[in-house]
Write a protein that holds these residues in place. Structure first.
Motif, PDB file in Angstrom:
ATOM      1  N   ALA A 124       0.815  -1.213   0.000  1.00  0.00           N
ATOM      2  CA  ALA A 124       0.000   0.000   0.000  1.00  0.00           C
ATOM      3  C   ALA A 124       0.849   1.264   0.000  1.00  0.00           C
ATOM      4  O   ALA A 124       0.459   2.283  -0.588  1.00  0.00           O
ATOM      5  CB  ALA A 124      -0.935  -0.015   1.215  1.00  0.00           C
ATOM      6  N   GLU A 125       2.017   1.223   0.646  1.00  0.00           N
ATOM      7  CA  GLU A 125       2.846   2.430   0.771  1.00  0.00           C
ATOM      8  C   GLU A 125       3.819   2.637  -0.383  1.00  0.00           C
ATOM      9  O   GLU A 125       4.309   3.748  -0.591  1.00  0.00           O
ATOM     10  CB  GLU A 125       3.629   2.378   2.091  1.00  0.00           C
ATOM     11  N   VAL A 137       7.445  -2.013  -9.793  1.00  0.00           N
ATOM     12  CA  VAL A 137       7.183  -3.013  -8.762  1.00  0.00           C
ATOM     13  C   VAL A 137       6.685  -4.316  -9.375  1.00  0.00           C
ATOM     14  O   VAL A 137       5.785  -4.323 -10.219  1.00  0.00           O
ATOM     15  CB  VAL A 137       6.148  -2.489  -7.746  1.00  0.00           C
ATOM     16  N   GLU A 138       7.287  -5.415  -8.923  1.00  0.00           N
ATOM     17  CA  GLU A 138       6.804  -6.746  -9.251  1.00  0.00           C
ATOM     18  C   GLU A 138       6.132  -7.312  -7.999  1.00  0.00           C
ATOM     19  O   GLU A 138       6.775  -7.462  -6.963  1.00  0.00           O
ATOM     20  CB  GLU A 138       7.960  -7.651  -9.677  1.00  0.00           C
ATOM     21  N   VAL A 144       7.231  -8.234  -2.352  1.00  0.00           N
ATOM     22  CA  VAL A 144       7.199  -7.290  -3.466  1.00  0.00           C
ATOM     23  C   VAL A 144       8.637  -6.937  -3.819  1.00  0.00           C
ATOM     24  O   VAL A 144       9.498  -6.797  -2.944  1.00  0.00           O
ATOM     25  CB  VAL A 144       6.395  -6.011  -3.134  1.00  0.00           C
ATOM     26  N   ALA A 145       8.897  -6.811  -5.109  1.00  0.00           N
ATOM     27  CA  ALA A 145      10.248  -6.526  -5.580  1.00  0.00           C
ATOM     28  C   ALA A 145      10.248  -5.230  -6.375  1.00  0.00           C
ATOM     29  O   ALA A 145       9.381  -5.022  -7.234  1.00  0.00           O
ATOM     30  CB  ALA A 145      10.753  -7.669  -6.445  1.00  0.00           C
ATOM     31  N   LEU A 168      11.312   1.219   5.094  1.00  0.00           N
ATOM     32  CA  LEU A 168       9.924   0.786   4.924  1.00  0.00           C
ATOM     33  C   LEU A 168       9.755  -0.667   5.342  1.00  0.00           C
ATOM     34  O   LEU A 168       8.822  -1.017   6.075  1.00  0.00           O
ATOM     35  CB  LEU A 168       9.510   0.967   3.462  1.00  0.00           C
ATOM     36  N   ALA A 169      10.652  -1.524   4.890  1.00  0.00           N
ATOM     37  CA  ALA A 169      10.564  -2.939   5.237  1.00  0.00           C
ATOM     38  C   ALA A 169      10.675  -3.152   6.738  1.00  0.00           C
ATOM     39  O   ALA A 169       9.889  -3.910   7.333  1.00  0.00           O
ATOM     40  CB  ALA A 169      11.667  -3.708   4.510  1.00  0.00           C
TER      41      ALA A 169
END
Length: 273
Positions: A124-125, A137-138, A144-145, A168-169
């Motif tokens: 979401a961010e 983004v994948e 998510v990558a 973030l992570a």
């Protein structure tokens, strides 16, 4: 007949000799992208080398097990690799999301735990964090990558995003796995090394070969080192790349990308009779 390469290290040669002496106890473990499949700009277009399935099918009946260990979702690796319903590959497993998911050729089914809630929060961010960036983004479902390979300056974009993506992570209980122009945000606690050791112990492997090409494969290299210290010979193979040098420096054998990996698998099958 393909020629087997010579190991650059004594430990690697011991591992290769063990693979050939008792192939029925050998575990052949391989990364997917960059190892069985060439790296491409769009990961969704990645496909196994045209001769990879034939090489695996020739080798599989002669060894204890073949495992593909990948950061991709297991079903995506199966689809992109063409692994389903291949004669001779009945005991292949695909350990996806660094081992959090498992696809078994015998059943054709994927088993996996519940997703980590931090992945939804990060998903979401990310659009706000990446606004104005030419990264993309994948969505891997359980991770998510963020890819920078298509950016005007891929390395500069990679370095600029590493710190904010790590923050973030961390905020959502995830970790960042760096790779070849990609930063993957995923749950902690599982990596290719854990997956490799767990599978080796599950099947009672007498020797192990691991082939990879990227930073995410370093834990699997460390796992082979651990297995060696506890009496299980191992061979470390690098699918050569100019983008990542760490594996090349640690490998027992360096081959020329996925084509070289296929040649090595073919040579092993030939020598195992």
């Amino acid at each position: 007949m393909s020629t087997l390469p010579t190991s650059a290290t004594k430990a690697g040669q011991y591992g290769l000799d063990a693979l050939l002496a008792q192939p029925g106890k050998a575990l052949i473990a391989l990364d997917f992208d960059g190892t069985l499949a060439p790296i491409v700009a769009d990961p969704e277009q990645a496909r196994a080398h045209p001769q990879a399935l034939g090489a695996l099918a020739a080798l599989a009946p002669k060894v204890a097990a073949i495992a593909v260990i990948t950061g991709r979702p297991a079903d995506v690796a199966v689809r992109n690799g063409g692994f389903a319903n291949v004669p001779g590959l009945g005991h292949l497993v695909v350990l996806g999301h660094y081992g959090a998911e498992r696809w078994d050729a015998r059943s054709g089914e994927v088993t996996a735990p519940a997703p980590h809630p931090g992945v939804d929060a990060v998903r979401a961010e990310l659009p706000g964090l990446l606004e104005g960036s030419d990264a993309w983004v994948e969505d891997k479902g359980r991770a998510v990558a963020v890819h920078t390979r298509r950016a005007a300056d891929p390395q500069a974009a990679f370095e600029a995003l590493r710190e904010p993506l790590t923050a973030l992570a961390t905020r959502h209980g995830l970790i960042v796995e760096p790779g070849r122009m990609v930063l993957e945000l995923r749950p902690p606690g599982m990596d290719k090394g854990v997956a490799l050791i767990d599978h080796a112990r599950e099947i009672g492997a007498g020797s192990v070969l691991y082939a990879g090409d990227d930073l995410g494969d370093l834990p699997a290299y460390a796992a082979v080192d651990t297995l060696r210290t506890t009496g299980t010979p191992g061979l470390l193979v690098c699918s050569g790349s100019d983008e990542v040098t760490e594996l090349r420096e640690r490998a027992d054998v360096v081959v020329d990308g996925p084509e070289g990996v296929v040649d090595l698998l073919t040579a092993l099958a030939d020598r195992m009779g």
